[in-house]
Design a protein around this motif. Structure first.
Motif, PDB file in Angstrom:
ATOM      1  N   THR A  62       0.839  -1.201   0.000  1.00  0.00           N
ATOM      2  CA  THR A  62       0.000   0.000   0.000  1.00  0.00           C
ATOM      3  C   THR A  62       0.875   1.252   0.000  1.00  0.00           C
ATOM      4  OG1 THR A  62      -1.770  -1.167   1.148  1.00  0.00           O
ATOM      5  CG2 THR A  62      -1.809   1.229   1.279  1.00  0.00           C
ATOM      6  N   LEU A  63       1.927   1.245   0.820  1.00  0.00           N
ATOM      7  CA  LEU A  63       2.836   2.402   0.858  1.00  0.00           C
ATOM      8  C   LEU A  63       3.588   2.545  -0.467  1.00  0.00           C
ATOM      9  CD1 LEU A  63       4.190   2.116   4.509  1.00  0.00           C
ATOM     10  CD2 LEU A  63       2.630   3.855   3.579  1.00  0.00           C
ATOM     11  N   GLU A  64       3.986   1.441  -1.063  1.00  0.00           N
ATOM     12  CA  GLU A  64       4.669   1.507  -2.360  1.00  0.00           C
ATOM     13  C   GLU A  64       3.738   2.050  -3.442  1.00  0.00           C
ATOM     14  OE1 GLU A  64       5.981  -2.530  -2.885  1.00  0.00           O
ATOM     15  OE2 GLU A  64       7.772  -2.225  -1.641  1.00  0.00           O
ATOM     16  N   ARG A  65       2.462   1.627  -3.415  1.00  0.00           N
ATOM     17  CA  ARG A  65       1.477   2.155  -4.372  1.00  0.00           C
ATOM     18  C   ARG A  65       1.306   3.655  -4.185  1.00  0.00           C
ATOM     19  NH1 ARG A  65      -1.842  -2.363  -3.532  1.00  0.00           N
ATOM     20  NH2 ARG A  65      -3.080  -1.175  -2.054  1.00  0.00           N
ATOM     21  N   LEU A  66       1.254   4.072  -2.915  1.00  0.00           N
ATOM     22  CA  LEU A  66       1.122   5.503  -2.627  1.00  0.00           C
ATOM     23  C   LEU A  66       2.315   6.264  -3.202  1.00  0.00           C
ATOM     24  CD1 LEU A  66      -0.168   7.964  -1.256  1.00  0.00           C
ATOM     25  CD2 LEU A  66       1.078   7.330   0.828  1.00  0.00           C
ATOM     26  N   ASP A  67       3.503   5.740  -2.993  1.00  0.00           N
ATOM     27  CA  ASP A  67       4.699   6.407  -3.531  1.00  0.00           C
ATOM     28  C   ASP A  67       4.631   6.514  -5.056  1.00  0.00           C
ATOM     29  OD1 ASP A  67       5.810   6.828  -1.043  1.00  0.00           O
ATOM     30  OD2 ASP A  67       7.158   5.082  -1.144  1.00  0.00           O
ATOM     31  N   ARG A  68       4.175   5.435  -5.711  1.00  0.00           N
ATOM     32  CA  ARG A  68       4.061   5.476  -7.175  1.00  0.00           C
ATOM     33  C   ARG A  68       3.029   6.504  -7.622  1.00  0.00           C
ATOM     34  NH1 ARG A  68       4.309  -0.055  -6.663  1.00  0.00           N
ATOM     35  NH2 ARG A  68       2.082  -0.279  -7.046  1.00  0.00           N
ATOM     36  N   VAL A  69       1.874   6.504  -6.951  1.00  0.00           N
ATOM     37  CA  VAL A  69       0.813   7.451  -7.314  1.00  0.00           C
ATOM     38  C   VAL A  69       1.301   8.880  -7.107  1.00  0.00           C
ATOM     39  CG1 VAL A  69      -1.477   8.316  -6.631  1.00  0.00           C
ATOM     40  CG2 VAL A  69      -1.108   5.868  -6.954  1.00  0.00           C
ATOM     41  N   LEU A  70       1.948   9.138  -5.974  1.00  0.00           N
ATOM     42  CA  LEU A  70       2.456  10.499  -5.720  1.00  0.00           C
ATOM     43  C   LEU A  70       3.500  10.891  -6.758  1.00  0.00           C
ATOM     44  CD1 LEU A  70       2.744  10.512  -1.814  1.00  0.00           C
ATOM     45  CD2 LEU A  70       0.981  11.596  -3.238  1.00  0.00           C
ATOM     46  N   GLY A  71       4.364   9.948  -7.100  1.00  0.00           N
ATOM     47  CA  GLY A  71       5.375  10.216  -8.136  1.00  0.00           C
ATOM     48  C   GLY A  71       4.733  10.500  -9.486  1.00  0.00           C
ATOM     49  N   ASP A  72       3.736   9.676  -9.847  1.00  0.00           N
ATOM     50  CA  ASP A  72       3.023   9.897 -11.111  1.00  0.00           C
ATOM     51  C   ASP A  72       2.333  11.254 -11.109  1.00  0.00           C
ATOM     52  OD1 ASP A  72       3.846   7.401 -11.955  1.00  0.00           O
ATOM     53  OD2 ASP A  72       1.899   6.418 -11.602  1.00  0.00           O
TER      54      ASP A  72
END
Length: 166
Positions: A62-72
């Motif tokens: 979940t935290l990794e997905r959040l990081d990807r979404v924030l990066g995107d």
């Protein structure tokens, strides 16, 4: 024809031996059932560990997905010439809030499952204790039954022999 004393002795010994064999069978069956309950307890203990590992993995994803979404989002905003303020920040905050909610849901689910499994493990161990107690009681009852049967046979033989003398 056999002497009545020999028949009485064989009957008494048979009653005693039967009680002992029955007691041994009861104990073995109870022990097997107790061991099965202990294996159930071990399984639920292992499942608690598996669930905890799985929950940790889900939180990490979940935290990794959040990081990807924030990066995107940052990349998309930068392409459009947006600064990291205003609506871009609001979107990032919403994403972070949703991720935090997901993590809390994972934690609560894992705690609930851990509690249920701990209860089941404890209940299985209690059933194992009860099986062993029942085995001891059943074995004692079988031995007592054999001894009572032997005493009755012996008493009847003594009564028969004394009533013939009278």
């Amino acid at each position: 024809m056999c002497h009545p004393a020999i028949l009485t002795a064989v009957s008494v010994l048979g009653s005693l031996a039967g009680g002992v064999v029955q007691a041994q069978g009861i104990r073995q069956q109870s022990e097997a059932e107790a061991q099965a309950e202990e294996r159930r307890a071990q399984l639920t203990d292992r499942q608690k560990d598996v669930n905890q590992t799985q929950a940790s993995f889900e939180r990490k994803r979940t935290l990794e997905r959040l990081d990807r979404v924030l990066g995107d989002n940052r990349a998309a905003g930068a392409e459009r010439g947006l600064s990291e303020t205003g609506s871009l920040t609001d979107v990032a905050d919403d994403n972070a809030y949703e991720a935090a909610q997901d993590i809390e849901a994972i934690r609560y689910r894992a705690e609930g499952e851990r509690g249920n499994l701990a209860f089941e493990s404890s209940a299985a161990r209690e059933r194992a204790k009860s099986q062993r107690r029942a085995g001891r009681i059943g074995a004692a009852g079988a031995i007592l039954g054999g001894a009572t049967s032997a005493a009755t046979t012996l008493g009847n033989a003594i009564y028969s022999s004394t009533s013939k003398i009278s």
